[in-house]
Design a protein around this motif. Sequence first.
Motif, short mmCIF file in Angstrom:
data_model
loop_
_atom_site.label_atom_id
_atom_site.label_comp_id
_atom_site.label_asym_id
_atom_site.label_seq_id
_atom_site.Cartn_x
_atom_site.Cartn_y
_atom_site.Cartn_z
N PRO A 239 72.79 80.27 36.93
CA PRO A 239 74.05 80.74 36.32
C PRO A 239 73.80 81.85 35.31
O PRO A 239 72.81 81.84 34.58
CB PRO A 239 74.59 79.48 35.64
CG PRO A 239 73.38 78.64 35.38
CD PRO A 239 72.43 78.90 36.51
N SER A 241 76.14 82.69 32.96
CA SER A 241 76.81 82.36 31.69
C SER A 241 77.57 81.05 31.86
O SER A 241 77.68 80.51 32.97
CB SER A 241 77.78 83.48 31.29
OG SER A 241 78.78 83.64 32.29
N PHE A 242 78.10 80.55 30.75
CA PHE A 242 79.00 79.40 30.79
C PHE A 242 80.43 79.91 30.94
O PHE A 242 80.78 80.98 30.43
CB PHE A 242 78.89 78.58 29.50
CG PHE A 242 77.62 77.80 29.38
CD1 PHE A 242 77.44 76.61 30.06
CD2 PHE A 242 76.59 78.26 28.57
CE1 PHE A 242 76.27 75.88 29.94
CE2 PHE A 242 75.41 77.55 28.44
CZ PHE A 242 75.24 76.36 29.14
N SER A 243 81.25 79.15 31.63
CA SER A 243 82.66 79.51 31.77
C SER A 243 83.36 79.37 30.41
O SER A 243 82.87 78.69 29.51
CB SER A 243 83.34 78.61 32.80
OG SER A 243 83.41 77.28 32.31
N LYS A 244 84.51 80.00 30.29
CA LYS A 244 85.27 79.92 29.04
C LYS A 244 85.67 78.48 28.72
O LYS A 244 85.66 78.07 27.56
CB LYS A 244 86.52 80.80 29.14
CG LYS A 244 86.22 82.30 29.05
CD LYS A 244 87.51 83.11 29.05
CE LYS A 244 87.20 84.61 28.93
NZ LYS A 244 88.45 85.42 28.95
N SER A 245 86.00 77.71 29.76
CA SER A 245 86.42 76.32 29.53
C SER A 245 85.27 75.49 28.96
O SER A 245 85.48 74.61 28.11
CB SER A 245 86.93 75.70 30.82
OG SER A 245 85.91 75.66 31.81
N ILE A 246 84.04 75.76 29.41
CA ILE A 246 82.88 75.03 28.90
C ILE A 246 82.62 75.43 27.44
O ILE A 246 82.38 74.57 26.57
CB ILE A 246 81.63 75.32 29.76
CG1 ILE A 246 81.84 74.80 31.20
CG2 ILE A 246 80.39 74.69 29.14
CD1 ILE A 246 82.02 73.31 31.31
N GLU A 247 82.65 76.72 27.16
CA GLU A 247 82.44 77.19 25.78
C GLU A 247 83.50 76.62 24.83
O GLU A 247 83.19 76.20 23.71
CB GLU A 247 82.47 78.72 25.73
CG GLU A 247 81.32 79.40 26.48
CD GLU A 247 80.01 79.36 25.72
OE1 GLU A 247 79.93 78.65 24.70
OE2 GLU A 247 79.06 80.03 26.15
N GLU A 320 78.86 70.01 33.80
CA GLU A 320 78.12 71.28 33.78
C GLU A 320 76.64 71.04 33.53
O GLU A 320 75.78 71.66 34.17
CB GLU A 320 78.70 72.21 32.71
CG GLU A 320 78.00 73.55 32.59
CD GLU A 320 78.28 74.48 33.75
OE1 GLU A 320 77.60 75.52 33.86
OE2 GLU A 320 79.20 74.18 34.56
#
Length: 744
Positions: A239, A241-247, A320
């Motif tokens: 991956p 990056s992390f998705s916005k929802s994860i952040e 995740e």
Amino acid sequence: MKRHTEKEGGKRKKHTESSPTNLTERIKELLRRPKLWGYSARTVVRELHLEGKHIKKEVEQILEDLLQDGFIYLNEQGRYKSQEEHPDTVLGTIDFVNSRYAYFVSEKLADDVRIDAKDAGNALDGDTVKVAIYPSPYGNKMEGEVLEIVRRKTDEFGGVIQIAKNHAFVVTDNKKMHVDIYIPLDALGKASNGDKVLVKITEWHKMGKKPVGKVVRVLGKPGEHETEMHAIMAEYNLPFSFSKSIEQAAKRIKDDISPEEINKRRDFREITTFTIDPETAKDFDDALSLRKLENGNWEVGVHIADVSHYVKANSVLDKEAYERATSVYLVDRTIPMLPERLSNELCSLNPDVDRLTFAAVFELNEKAKIISEWFGRTVIHSDRRFTYEEAQERIETKKGDFAEEINILNTLAQQLTAERFKNGAISFETPEVRFVLDEKGKPLTVKPKIRQQAHKLIEEFMLLANKRVAEFIYNLGKGSKKTTMVYRIHEAPNEERLNTFAKFVARLGYKIETQGKKMSASFNKMTNELEGKPEQDVLQNLAVRTMSKAKYTTDALGHFGLAFKHYTHFTSPIRRYPDVMVHRLLEHYLQGGKSVPKELYEEKCQHSSDRERRAAEAERASIKYKQVEFMKLRDDGRAWEGIVTGVTDFGIYVEIIETKSEGMIRMSDLKDDYYQLDAENYRIVGKHTGKTIAFGDKLQVKVLEANLLRRTIDLELVSFEKTEAVKTKKTPPKTSTPRRKKYH
């Protein structure tokens, strides 16, 4: 598993058939053997090796009759397939060796099964497939044919895009991807000709067609640092990056620790506690606490970040973390398992702040014997963040803050180490390198990683905690009913591979026993004897390759290398998902919970092992790239000192001693003689001069080419020193040599 790579058999005979009944039965028997794409009349003629002026028409008529009888049907491609279900189908993974064939790997089979590329359908390397197994016409071996793609390993690939007038296609970086990906012009995105791109396959190739994809990310121009690191990430489906929802989920977690939470835990905040980590570390998984008890014994607490307190089971953060399963450490970056909010802040055991932990606390006497132990949740306040270098200075000088505590822990750790080796542990000191990069990612220097006593101190207490947690949960099971647990296992080496290695090192003057505790003792003796010798790193690497690979499983099979009957991973939950599972299981059982479903955790163990292998391969690829780049930048015509690490019939593998970079001298570039491979004696021999170049010989070499795209180094021989280590045989028996990966 054995793989049969030798050429088998000769040309098959062609047959002329005169009996329609006999031919019909032969065709029916063939059609019962499933084929992913089905059969055409021409395929039947070819497979049955039929010939004759009218044979194709005869076959077509028989097929039409069988169609009318309902024995066969026409598939979407207009080809014939049998209505009968083939009984011998097996689920497993496909592993491509080259563009011509692959192997099918399944736990249900004793040996891997060869599959010709034409019989692999549209399966790609690493896909989970259903395969029909049938006897090979070339002897008593088995062959296979892919019937169904059950699960794709990935649908994203990195590579270089080539754009023509009416279409484009991507040649992937993945060496096991032997087909290009077709890209329609309206799916190019912002890619330009020659860019490295990440593409997603939108339509899997049908018979005779390339898969179709679209560009989802432009990685950059080939040869640039950021481009190549991104290309490695794309190659291993890591991956970005992390998705916005994860952040956002991570940011919503509160900083403060409530008094109610502290009251649930054992409070170590007033007890001396510190961390010891690499200088570049940003997250701190573990801390050690130490205090002297009234009875004179030592209480040592191994405190581990309580990730499971913040990452709840089945939450978006948990899903995740499970998907990633491990942090990945490339030469210039970390691809973390958890968002920075957790890994570097809330869960990291930073100094001068209260932190929630899960601990294994031991009462040890002066000889490091365990008097008592306790497992549970704690709260700590780290007094100091040490680097390994700072802790090593305390050990060597006995001066500085917390020097007394560090030296007490070091003395206890050394006794734990001695006990471990007494019980049969094996010393695996594999060489590693690290790069110093400039701001643009160019390698300035390459240095070997040196393990000092401070590293071993931390390692020993982590091993102790991992071992005792595993034993504690294992012993909760009564009788034959064992409690489900996530174990880290390392099985004994394969007997055939071990014997091959023993014969190999015997030629170099070392003795390896292949049975019982003598085996580990002989490995350790060899390691000590290798200290400082040119072949040290090479033989230690070969020894590691000889061993079985460690993995996660719910089966308590023990750890051969550590000589532990039970072992787990408890100490790094910020970067390893199995440790998170172990924390949850330990808490569940401490609260009196019943054993959890084994099948569910076995599946998670397998996923974690797969992700661990992926991470290791990506890390090696990034190191290899930087090694090649370093050699390219330093290619000023100088001669480098190297050591022969392997010989094949097409060249000599050489490791540059200074940089640990491996390259090849091709046989065709040795101009002073015609050299032939003497595999039994691990050397090549000049046909006319009798000159030999053998494993372990020192060489002077120059770089002919350092190819960044292929991550390979071609070398030229300048001169060499002859060693006397290899003992030759005049009439050697035929045995296999240690297997090496192909250079390209």
